[in-house]
Design an enzyme around this catalytic site. Structure first.
Site, PDB file in Angstrom:
ATOM      1  N   LYS A 257     -22.624  15.358 -19.203  1.00  0.00           N
ATOM      2  CA  LYS A 257     -21.663  15.591 -18.177  1.00  0.00           C
ATOM      3  C   LYS A 257     -21.474  16.972 -17.835  1.00  0.00           C
ATOM      4  CE  LYS A 257     -18.400  13.748 -20.894  1.00  0.00           C
ATOM      5  NZ  LYS A 257     -19.366  13.243 -21.955  1.00  0.00           N
TER       6      LYS A 257
ATOM      7  N   ARG B  45     -10.322   9.292 -20.252  1.00  0.00           N
ATOM      8  CA  ARG B  45     -10.947   8.781 -21.408  1.00  0.00           C
ATOM      9  C   ARG B  45     -10.461   7.581 -22.051  1.00  0.00           C
ATOM     10  NH1 ARG B  45     -13.651  13.789 -23.335  1.00  0.00           N
ATOM     11  NH2 ARG B  45     -15.034  13.283 -25.146  1.00  0.00           N
TER      12      ARG B  45
ATOM     13  N   ARG C 247     -27.394  20.965 -29.835  1.00  0.00           N
ATOM     14  CA  ARG C 247     -26.968  21.593 -28.575  1.00  0.00           C
ATOM     15  C   ARG C 247     -26.579  22.974 -28.936  1.00  0.00           C
ATOM     16  NH1 ARG C 247     -22.221  18.998 -25.693  1.00  0.00           N
ATOM     17  NH2 ARG C 247     -21.375  18.521 -27.532  1.00  0.00           N
TER      18      ARG C 247
ATOM     19  N   ARG D 166     -21.134  23.857 -31.412  1.00  0.00           N
ATOM     20  CA  ARG D 166     -19.888  23.394 -31.453  1.00  0.00           C
ATOM     21  C   ARG D 166     -19.602  22.973 -32.923  1.00  0.00           C
ATOM     22  NH1 ARG D 166     -18.644  19.878 -26.122  1.00  0.00           N
ATOM     23  NH2 ARG D 166     -17.754  18.597 -27.600  1.00  0.00           N
TER      24      ARG D 166
ATOM     25  N   ARG E   9     -17.575  10.086 -33.046  1.00  0.00           N
ATOM     26  CA  ARG E   9     -17.169  10.636 -31.684  1.00  0.00           C
ATOM     27  C   ARG E   9     -17.926   9.405 -30.678  1.00  0.00           C
ATOM     28  NH1 ARG E   9     -19.574  16.132 -30.735  1.00  0.00           N
ATOM     29  NH2 ARG E   9     -19.015  15.535 -28.289  1.00  0.00           N
TER      30      ARG E   9
HETATM   31  P1  AP5 Z   1     -23.838  18.095 -22.314  1.00  0.00           P
HETATM   32  O1  AP5 Z   1     -24.311  18.236 -20.958  1.00  0.00           O
HETATM   33  O2  AP5 Z   1     -23.015  19.261 -23.119  1.00  0.00           O
HETATM   34  O3  AP5 Z   1     -23.134  16.640 -22.605  1.00  0.00           O
HETATM   35  P2  AP5 Z   1     -21.885  16.256 -22.455  1.00  0.00           P
HETATM   36  O4  AP5 Z   1     -21.657  14.802 -21.907  1.00  0.00           O
HETATM   37  O5  AP5 Z   1     -20.737  17.106 -21.747  1.00  0.00           O
HETATM   38  O6  AP5 Z   1     -21.260  16.116 -24.224  1.00  0.00           O
HETATM   39  P3  AP5 Z   1     -19.965  16.592 -24.619  1.00  0.00           P
HETATM   40  O7  AP5 Z   1     -20.030  16.449 -26.159  1.00  0.00           O
HETATM   41  O8  AP5 Z   1     -19.525  17.730 -24.099  1.00  0.00           O
HETATM   42  O9  AP5 Z   1     -18.925  15.122 -24.634  1.00  0.00           O
HETATM   43  P4  AP5 Z   1     -17.624  14.965 -25.045  1.00  0.00           P
HETATM   44  O10 AP5 Z   1     -17.098  14.042 -24.101  1.00  0.00           O
HETATM   45  O11 AP5 Z   1     -18.061  14.438 -26.343  1.00  0.00           O
HETATM   46  O12 AP5 Z   1     -17.022  16.382 -25.244  1.00  0.00           O
HETATM   47  P5  AP5 Z   1     -15.912  16.974 -24.528  1.00  0.00           P
HETATM   48  O13 AP5 Z   1     -15.918  18.470 -24.922  1.00  0.00           O
HETATM   49  O14 AP5 Z   1     -15.425  16.549 -23.277  1.00  0.00           O
HETATM   50  O15 AP5 Z   1     -25.435  17.993 -23.170  1.00  0.00           O
HETATM   51  C1  AP5 Z   1     -25.524  17.631 -24.496  1.00  0.00           C
HETATM   52  C2  AP5 Z   1     -26.843  17.991 -24.829  1.00  0.00           C
HETATM   53  O16 AP5 Z   1     -27.895  17.402 -24.389  1.00  0.00           O
HETATM   54  C3  AP5 Z   1     -27.071  19.570 -24.533  1.00  0.00           C
HETATM   55  O17 AP5 Z   1     -27.892  20.263 -25.737  1.00  0.00           O
HETATM   56  C4  AP5 Z   1     -27.757  19.320 -23.159  1.00  0.00           C
HETATM   57  O18 AP5 Z   1     -28.667  20.781 -23.148  1.00  0.00           O
HETATM   58  C5  AP5 Z   1     -28.769  18.274 -23.503  1.00  0.00           C
HETATM   59  N1  AP5 Z   1     -28.939  17.476 -22.234  1.00  0.00           N
HETATM   60  C6  AP5 Z   1     -28.168  17.394 -20.963  1.00  0.00           C
HETATM   61  N2  AP5 Z   1     -28.608  16.616 -20.208  1.00  0.00           N
HETATM   62  C7  AP5 Z   1     -29.873  16.290 -20.587  1.00  0.00           C
HETATM   63  C8  AP5 Z   1     -30.965  15.592 -20.179  1.00  0.00           C
HETATM   64  N3  AP5 Z   1     -31.164  14.887 -18.972  1.00  0.00           N
HETATM   65  N4  AP5 Z   1     -32.183  15.528 -21.064  1.00  0.00           N
HETATM   66  C9  AP5 Z   1     -32.410  15.926 -22.160  1.00  0.00           C
HETATM   67  N5  AP5 Z   1     -31.389  16.920 -22.716  1.00  0.00           N
HETATM   68  C10 AP5 Z   1     -30.051  17.052 -22.238  1.00  0.00           C
HETATM   69  O19 AP5 Z   1     -14.537  16.586 -25.789  1.00  0.00           O
HETATM   70  C11 AP5 Z   1     -14.545  17.369 -27.007  1.00  0.00           C
HETATM   71  C12 AP5 Z   1     -13.211  16.726 -27.738  1.00  0.00           C
HETATM   72  O20 AP5 Z   1     -12.202  17.201 -26.931  1.00  0.00           O
HETATM   73  C13 AP5 Z   1     -13.016  15.252 -27.925  1.00  0.00           C
HETATM   74  O21 AP5 Z   1     -13.708  14.682 -28.979  1.00  0.00           O
HETATM   75  C14 AP5 Z   1     -11.372  15.149 -27.894  1.00  0.00           C
HETATM   76  O22 AP5 Z   1     -10.997  15.294 -29.303  1.00  0.00           O
HETATM   77  C15 AP5 Z   1     -11.076  16.278 -27.144  1.00  0.00           C
HETATM   78  N6  AP5 Z   1     -10.809  15.767 -25.526  1.00  0.00           N
HETATM   79  C16 AP5 Z   1     -11.584  16.206 -24.370  1.00  0.00           C
HETATM   80  N7  AP5 Z   1     -11.308  15.410 -23.532  1.00  0.00           N
HETATM   81  C17 AP5 Z   1     -10.235  14.760 -23.901  1.00  0.00           C
HETATM   82  C18 AP5 Z   1      -9.654  13.726 -23.227  1.00  0.00           C
HETATM   83  N8  AP5 Z   1      -9.459  13.349 -21.774  1.00  0.00           N
HETATM   84  N9  AP5 Z   1      -8.518  12.636 -23.894  1.00  0.00           N
HETATM   85  C19 AP5 Z   1      -8.415  13.098 -25.284  1.00  0.00           C
HETATM   86  N10 AP5 Z   1      -9.281  14.027 -25.854  1.00  0.00           N
HETATM   87  C20 AP5 Z   1     -10.127  14.752 -25.159  1.00  0.00           C
HETATM   88 MG    MG Z   2     -19.268  18.386 -22.186  1.00  0.00          MG
END
Ligand code: AP5
Ligand code: MG
Length: 214
Positions: free
Chosen positions: A13, A88, A127, A159, A170
């Site tokens: 994402k 979410r 990552r 992270r 997660r």
């Molecule tokens: P990346 O692009 O970073 O993936 P991502 O989908 O953004 O993954 P996240 O871990 O950020 O998602 P998340 O939803 O768990 O975390 P968030 O920060 O939102 O890519 C990942 C890796 O893959 C990288 O190394 C990249 O280089 C590689 N990659 C990407 N595309 C690729 C491809 N096509 N091929 C190969 N490699 C690739 O949330 C974190 C925490 O915050 C949650 O757990 C929760 O506690 C809280 N939180 C956030 N939002 C909410 C909400 N709305 N409600 C409640 N709690 C929330």
């Molecule tokens: Mg992300």
């Protein structure tokens, strides 16, 4: 264009959001990034959010919804926005549609990036993120792990929620609380599913067709 990016942790994402935001000229709103900044700034919100993030749990709806509503009221969202990691839960999705309706807006597309579970785990544990510019990279399989960002030379960090144990939890939380949103948005005719098991460029090519004209 008003876009939501859905997808499991590690689906890409954040990687795609940077490209979409640049192409469409709309702000990238990542609730995860907002919480990580609050943690780094040592605010009360950061202290509260950290407990949930470190455990791989979702921050409660009442905390997240207020933050996003305030952000969507900022002037830079008037011409469109890209939500990454929100909504979410069904409660968050209902709150989003209510908030948009109040201001005469609606979503144009919900883009769901689908990736198989084994790849998600290796993507997340490998990552690295740049502390200075936020660029996301991956070191899985590299003999020499880079310490500096290839774009700006900033420090790369891992992270705290990217350990195998937290990642596994997660993914369970995602299946239980967030995956139901695919049916939710399918029933509204907004869901566009994209195969995320390809290169970042390949995934962006498919997304570009969806957001054509933004
Ligand atoms: P990346 O692009 O970073 O993936 P991502 O989908 O953004 O993954 P996240 O871990 O950020 O998602 P998340 O939803 O768990 O975390 P968030 O920060 O939102 O890519 C990942 C890796 O893959 C990288 O190394 C990249 O280089 C590689 N990659 C990407 N595309 C690729 C491809 N096509 N091929 C190969 N490699 C690739 O949330 C974190 C925490 O915050 C949650 O757990 C929760 O506690 C809280 N939180 C956030 N939002 C909410 C909400 N709305 N409600 C409640 N709690 C929330
Ligand atoms: Mg992300």
């Amino acid at each position: 264009m008003n876009i939501v990016l859905l997808g499991a942790p590690g689906a890409g994402k954040g990687t795609q959001a940077a490209r979409i935001s640049e192409k469409c000229g709309v702000p990238h709103i990542s609730t995860g990034d907002i919480f990580r900044k609050s943690v780094a700034d040592g605010t009360e919100l950061g202290r509260e959010a950290k407990r949930y993030m470190d455990a791989g749990e979702l921050v409660p709806d009442e905390v997240v919804i207020g933050i996003v509503k305030e952000r969507l009221a900022e002037p830079d969202c008037a011409r469109g926005f890209l939500l990454d990691g929100f909504p979410r839960t069904v409660g968050q999705a209902d709150a989003l549609s209510g908030a948009l309706a109040e201001t005469g807006r609606e979503l144009d597309s919900v883009i769901d990036i689908e990736v198989d579970t084994a790849s998600l785990i290796s993507r997340l544990t490998g990552r690295r993120t740049c502390r200075a510019c936020g660029n996301i990279t991956n070191v899985a399989g590299l003999a020499n792990e880079p310490k500096a960002c290839e774009l700006c030379g900033g420090e790369l960090y891992q992270r705290e929620d990217d350990t195998v144990a937290t990642v596994t939890h997660r993914l369970t939380v995602y299946t239980r609380q967030t995956e139901p949103l695919t049916d939710y948005y399918r029933s509204k005719g907004l869901l566009r599913q994209v195969d995320g098991n390809r290169s970042p460029d390949g995934v962006f090519e498919e997304i570009s067709r969806i957001i054509d004209g933004c």
